[in-house]
Scaffold this active site. Sequence first.
Site, short mmCIF file in Angstrom:
data_model
loop_
_atom_site.label_atom_id
_atom_site.label_comp_id
_atom_site.label_asym_id
_atom_site.label_seq_id
_atom_site.Cartn_x
_atom_site.Cartn_y
_atom_site.Cartn_z
N ASP A 182 0.77 -1.35 0.06
CA ASP A 182 -0.12 0.16 -0.11
C ASP A 182 0.82 1.24 0.02
O ASP A 182 0.63 2.22 -0.65
CB ASP A 182 -0.96 0.30 1.14
N ASP A 183 1.87 1.11 0.77
CA ASP A 183 2.66 2.47 1.05
C ASP A 183 3.66 2.84 -0.28
O ASP A 183 4.27 3.80 -0.38
CB ASP A 183 3.54 2.37 2.33
N SER A 184 3.95 1.48 -0.97
CA SER A 184 5.18 1.74 -1.79
C SER A 184 4.47 1.20 -3.42
O SER A 184 4.43 1.83 -4.29
CB SER A 184 6.29 0.86 -1.62
#
Length: 425
Positions: A365-367
């Site tokens: 999700d973050d990357s």
Amino acid sequence: MFTFSPSFMFDFELTRILGSASSGGCDVGEFKSALNTIKKNDPESWYAAWKQQAERAQKIADEAAKAGYRVLARNAYLRASNYFRATSYMFNNDDARVIPFTDKSIACFKRATELMDGEVLSVDIPYEDGITLPGYLFLPPQYARVPGKIPVVMYAAGADSTKEELYFLYGGTGPQLGYAILCLEGPGQGLLLKKNKIPLRPDFEVVAAKVLDFLDDLSRSQPALELDLGRIAMAGAATGGYFALRAATDPRIKACVSIDPFFSLWELSLTRVPQAFFKLWDSGWVPDGTFDAFTDRHARGNFQAGWEINLGKSSMGVEKATGMFRRFKQFTLEPEDGTKILDKVTCPVFITGPGSGQEMYASADDSTFKIQRLLTKVPDSKKEIWVPNDVADGGLTAKIGAWALLAQKTFEFLDKHFEVKRKEL
């Protein structure tokens, strides 16, 4: 889920070692023997266990070589190399045992390359200030060649891997599929870090340019190698996945394989620290001395945190945690000067992420998904994303434990975009 160790870090690294078995980096019996003596968060027991197995495998390799058993000797030297790599893995880089065992790993690996089916060139790539980047160029044996010149994959190490370990993913498989694989260590990796104290650099496109120049010179000086410089891909995992995306800004890179990369090392670090205290320090409310003292105390009480902080300081070329975190801000796909690195990437991109919720570092999700959205100059038809959940499918960070499947998906992607044609078996 079954674990090899109650320590999350030890379990991950044990899975990493066993996961190389499909490419010859581990034997199950040797693994079980080592596992039997390793204690939770005890680096000395880890060291003793893998030292024993490394020396055992090296002895087997020497005996096989003396008897003329090429394949058996090669396989045992590969295992010995991987076990020697593992032997000092849990130590800080300033431990006196790190360099000698790294040298042993390299020596066993080079012995193995002499016994491989295809030619292997040990290369030194001119970098800067008289420094060279070490690597291996694995060439396909004649029986594995595909029509035309040989496509090339540049495969960069990450924060803690070595050019020898890289063999167990693409270095072994690629040549059997007709690809030349260049496994390399850049600044801040391998012996360049451990022996020469050269730190990582965020602008890996500079490093990649040196490697591409080297390949151009090599192709000109040795045309018989038949390297296809019009079909060069860049690959890397975790930190190496970030490096692969930076390298892909060079138009000479025609495809990019970014395995579980981070978008911003600074943002990643925020997920692994007490955020309120961290933000107070970053905004100037907590002095550096207080922050460093807190970090040092935390490192002494938590083995994994201590290991990661020491590796971070070493690879960033600093002595204090405050300096490490400040340097982390430079490792991003959107630098503070406003440059949007991903806008410069136009080649096909295969990007992966861990989907099991057991990621060691960057989450999908973050990357992964963020990078996918920001690759606006790459048409959707040239973007492929893979975020599996199950461990067997590659759910762990860097696809640990599923390298054979990762290799298959990687070369399916490269075959498609490099127009490599194969016959159905």
